[in-house]
Design an enzyme around this catalytic site. Structure first.
Site, PDB file in Angstrom:
ATOM      1  N   CYS A 278       0.803  -1.222   0.000  1.00  0.00           N
ATOM      2  CA  CYS A 278       0.000   0.000   0.000  1.00  0.00           C
ATOM      3  C   CYS A 278       0.838   1.275   0.000  1.00  0.00           C
ATOM      4  CB  CYS A 278      -0.950  -0.020   1.188  1.00  0.00           C
ATOM      5  SG  CYS A 278      -2.021  -1.488   1.192  1.00  0.00           S
ATOM      6  N   HIS A 418      -1.762   8.308   6.371  1.00  0.00           N
ATOM      7  CA  HIS A 418      -2.094   6.987   5.832  1.00  0.00           C
ATOM      8  C   HIS A 418      -3.375   6.465   6.479  1.00  0.00           C
ATOM      9  CE1 HIS A 418      -1.506   3.058   4.078  1.00  0.00           C
ATOM     10  NE2 HIS A 418      -1.531   2.483   5.274  1.00  0.00           N
ATOM     11  N   GLU A 429       0.702   5.576  13.753  1.00  0.00           N
ATOM     12  CA  GLU A 429       1.049   6.714  12.893  1.00  0.00           C
ATOM     13  C   GLU A 429       0.816   8.029  13.623  1.00  0.00           C
ATOM     14  OE1 GLU A 429       0.097   8.647   8.495  1.00  0.00           O
ATOM     15  OE2 GLU A 429      -1.343   7.258   9.396  1.00  0.00           O
ATOM     16  N   LYS A 449      -8.953   8.382   3.322  1.00  0.00           N
ATOM     17  CA  LYS A 449      -9.569   7.051   3.375  1.00  0.00           C
ATOM     18  C   LYS A 449     -10.905   7.027   4.110  1.00  0.00           C
ATOM     19  CE  LYS A 449      -5.164   4.547   3.073  1.00  0.00           C
ATOM     20  NZ  LYS A 449      -4.245   5.703   3.148  1.00  0.00           N
ATOM     21  N   HIS A 454      -9.614   2.281   1.398  1.00  0.00           N
ATOM     22  CA  HIS A 454      -8.185   2.053   1.159  1.00  0.00           C
ATOM     23  C   HIS A 454      -7.992   1.499  -0.246  1.00  0.00           C
ATOM     24  CE1 HIS A 454      -4.082   1.277   1.627  1.00  0.00           C
ATOM     25  NE2 HIS A 454      -4.062   0.537   2.731  1.00  0.00           N
ATOM     26  N   PHE A 514       2.070  -3.497   3.904  1.00  0.00           N
ATOM     27  CA  PHE A 514       2.477  -4.789   4.447  1.00  0.00           C
ATOM     28  C   PHE A 514       3.963  -5.016   4.159  1.00  0.00           C
ATOM     29  CE2 PHE A 514      -1.888  -7.156   4.289  1.00  0.00           C
ATOM     30  CZ  PHE A 514      -2.351  -6.335   5.304  1.00  0.00           C
TER      31      PHE A 514
END
Length: 527
Positions: A278, A418, A429, A449, A454, A514
C-alpha cells in the site's frame, strides 16, 4: 542480427572491450580492437583509445562486475601479470597520468548548476468519488462517502460486503474496445487516469509532437496487479489451457500498465513499476521525481492503480482479519482515529501525477499546481502486517523526507495521513506524527480514506492528488465519521467534521504497506 556483429568474432572478451570503448565515444577504434588478433595490440589500442576519449571507457572497465580478469590492467600488483603485460603497463604509465590529469581538469571545468526542480503540472484519477481531480476533491470537501454495498459480485457469504467500489466507468475514446475487454481493471484505470493527467496538464497533440519522447517516462505501480485476469485464467485452466486468455500472463504483471501506456504514447524514457504493497503510489512518485532530478527525464507520469474487489481479493483480506464488518451502514464504516473503528474498507481506482522539470514546464507554458520537494522510504523490519510499536520506522522515514526536501518540521502544516481505520495502525502513525510535529499549533491532519476507503497500491497516488488539490484550493477536507475520537488522540491536530481553510506552507503525505514499507512525500506551493 546486430549491426556490425560480423566484424567482431574474436571472443566474448572482445565484445566486452568493444562495448567499453564505444561507451567512451570511440566506435571506430572499438571496431579496430575487434579486428586485431594480437592480444597485446588489442590492449595497447584499448589503453590508447580510452585515454584519448575521456575517463568513461576506463571507468567502465574498472567498475564492471565482470572484469575480474582485466582488473590487472589497472593495478600495480604484478603477481598475475606476465612479462609482456608488465612491459605494457610500464609503457602506459604516462597515459594513465595524462588520463588522471584530464579527468581532474574536466571536474574542475564543471560549472556549478542549480538543482533540477520538479513540479506537478497535471493530475488524473479514477475513484469511487469521481473521475477527475476537480469533482473528486469537491466531493471530499463536502464530506461525501464513496463507500457502498459491493455490486460487482455476490458477496453474501462474506462477513464484509462493502467497499469503495467504482460503480460507473468508461474507457471510450481512451482505450481500444478490444483491449478494454481483455485488460484487468487495474490496467484500465491506470491508462485512463494517465491520459487524463496529460489532458489536465495541457499536453495537446501539438505539445506531444514537440516533446523529446526519449526523455518522457512512465512509472505507475500496483500492489496487486492483474489479479482478476490471473483468477480468470485459473478458472479457465480447470477446463483446458486452450480456454485461457492468451494475454493472461502479460496482463497480470504489475509492470505492464506502465508499458502499455508508454507504448500508446511512444514515450521511451524510464518505464517500469514498483510494487511495495500500500506504499506503492508514493514509491513511484518519489522515484519518478528522482529521474527528473538526476537529469534522466524531463517528464514523468507516475502513481499507482489497483482493483481487487473480487472474490479472491475480498476473501484474502477477510482472512487477514483486516476489514471492517460495518455492512449495515457503509458510509460510516471507514472511521480513522475513531474509537469505533474495526478495520479498513477496500477501495479501487488509480491516481496519476504529471511531474515535470520546472524549466521544461515553464518553456511550454504549463500551469504549475505545486512543487514536489522530496521524500523518503524506510522499512520497519518488524512484522508482516503490524507496524512497529515504537513507531521508529515511520519517524525515521519522516525525518529523512524532511532532510531530502531541505525543510524543517516547522514548515509542515498539513499532513494527509495513511490512517486506514485500523485499531493499531492509526494510533502508531498518530504517535509518530505527534512526536515529529506535535508542537506545531498550525498543523492539520486528515485521512482521505475516511471517504474512499483504502485503494491499496493506488492510495498514495490518489492521496497525493488530494494533497496537491489542497495546496491548489486552500481547503483541506474533513475527517468524516470522527464522532468519538480515540482517547489517545489529541483532536487539536486533526481536521474536524467540516472542511477547513488552510494556507499550506508544505504538505506531507504518508503511505505504509504490508512488509513494513514506509513512505513519505512532500509538496509545497510553487514559488
Amino acid at each position: 542480427m546486430v549491426v556490425g556483429a560480423s566484424s567482431c568474432h574474436a571472443s566474448p572478451l572482445c565484445d566486452w572491450l568493444a562495448a567499453a570503448c564505444m561507451h567512451s565515444g570511440g566506435e571506430r577504434e572499438a571496431q579496430s580492437v575487434c579486428r586485431s588478433s594480437s592480444h597485446s595490440a588489442r590492449r595497447r589500442r584499448l589503453l590508447k583509445n580510452c585515454s584519448a576519449h575521456g575517463s568513461s571507457g576506463v571507468q567502465a572497465l574498472v567498475s564492471s562486475p565482470n572484469n575480474n580478469a582485466l582488473s590487472s590492467l589497472f593495478e600495480s600488483n604484478n603477481t598475475y601479470l606476465n612479462r609482456k603485460q608488465r612491459r605494457l603497463n610500464r609503457a602506459s604509465t604516462s597515459g594513465q597520468v595524462s588520463l588522471e590529469m584530464e579527468k581532474e581538469a574536466i571536474v574542475n571545468k564543471k560549472l556549478p548548476t542549480e538543482p533540477r526542480r520538479v513540479v506537478v503540472t497535471g493530475m488524473g484519477v479514477e475513484t469511487p468519488l469521481g473521475h477527475d481531480p476537480h469533482s473528486f476533491y469537491e466531493n471530499l470537501l463536502q464530506g461525501i462517502s464513496g463507500i457502498s454495498q459491493i455490486e460487482n459480485f455476490d458477496c453474501s457469504a462474506f462477513p464484509t460486503r462493502i467497499a469503495g467500489e467504482i460503480k460507473s466507468y468508461s474507457t471510450e475514446g481512451l482505450v481500444a474496445p478490444k483491449l478494454s475487454k481483455r485488460m484487468d481493471k487495474f490496467m484500465l484505470y491506470l491508462l485512463t487516469a494517465g491520459k487524463k493527467a496529460l489532458v489536465d496538464g495541457g499536453v495537446t497533440e501539438d505539445v506531444m509532437a514537440e516533446l523529446d519522447k526519449s526523455r518522457c517516462g512512465v512509472l505507475i505501480g500496483s500492489a496487486m496487479g492483474g489479479m482478476k485476469v490471473f483468477y480468470d485464467a485459473l478458472e479457465a485452466l480447470k477446463i483446458s489451457y486452450k480456454k485461457m486468455n492468451p494475454f493472461c500472463v502479460p496482463f497480470a504483471t504489475t509492470n505492464m500498465g506502465s508499458a502499455m501506456l508508454a507504448l500508446d504514447l511512444g514515450w521511451m524514457g524510464p518505464n517500469y513499476s514498483i510494487s511495495t504493497a500500500c506504499a506503492t503510489g508514493n514509491f513511484c512518485i518519489l522515484n519518478a521525481a528522482n529521474h527528473i532530478i538526476r537529469g534522466e527525464a524531463d517528464v514523468m507520469l507516475c502513481g499507482g492503480s489497483d482493483s481487487v474487489i473480487i472474490p479472491i481479493g475480498l476473501g484474502g483480506f477477510v482472512a487477514c482479519r483486516a476489514l471492517s464488518e460495518k455492512n449495515d451502514d457503509p458510509t460510516k464504516a471507514s472511521r480513522p482515529w475513531d474509537s469505533n473503528r474495526d478495520g479498513f474498507v477496500m477501495g479501487e481506482g488509480a491516481g496519476v501525477l504529471l511531474l515535470e522539470e520546472l524549466e521544461h514546464a515553464k518553456k511550454r507554458g504549463a500551469t504549475i499546481y505545486a512543487e514536489f520537494l522530496g521524500g523518503s522510504f524506510t522499512c520497519d523490519a518488524y512484522h508482516i502486517t503490524e507496524p512497529r510499536p515504537d513507531g521508529a520506522g515511520v519517524i525515521l522515514c519522516i525525518e529523512k523526507a524532511l532532510a531530502n526536501a531541505g525543510i524543517s518540521k516547522e514548515d509542515i502544516n498539513y499532513i494527509n495521513a495513511h490512517a486506514t481505520s485500523t485499531p493499531a495502525g492509526d494510533l502508531k502513525e498518530y504517535n509518530a506524527l505527534a512526536h515529529c510535529f506535535g508542537q506545531n499549533p498550525e498543523l492539520r491532519v486528515n485521512s482521505t480514506k475516511s471517504m474512499i476507503g483504502h485503494l491499496l497500491g493506488a492510495s498514495g497516488a490518489v492521496e497525493a492528488v488530494a494533497t496537491v488539490q489542497a495546496i491548489k484550493t486552500g481547503w483541506v477536507h474533513p475527517n468524516i465519521n470522527l464522532e468519538n475520537p480515540d482517547k489517545a488522540v489529541n483532536t487539536k491536530l486533526l481536521v474536524g467534521l467540516k472542511k477547513e481553510r488552510l494556507d499550506i506552507k508544505a504538505a506531507l503525505s504518508n503511505s505504509f504497506g504490508f512488509g513494513g514499507q514506509n513512505s513519505s512525500i512532500i509538496f509545497a506551493p510553487y514559488k
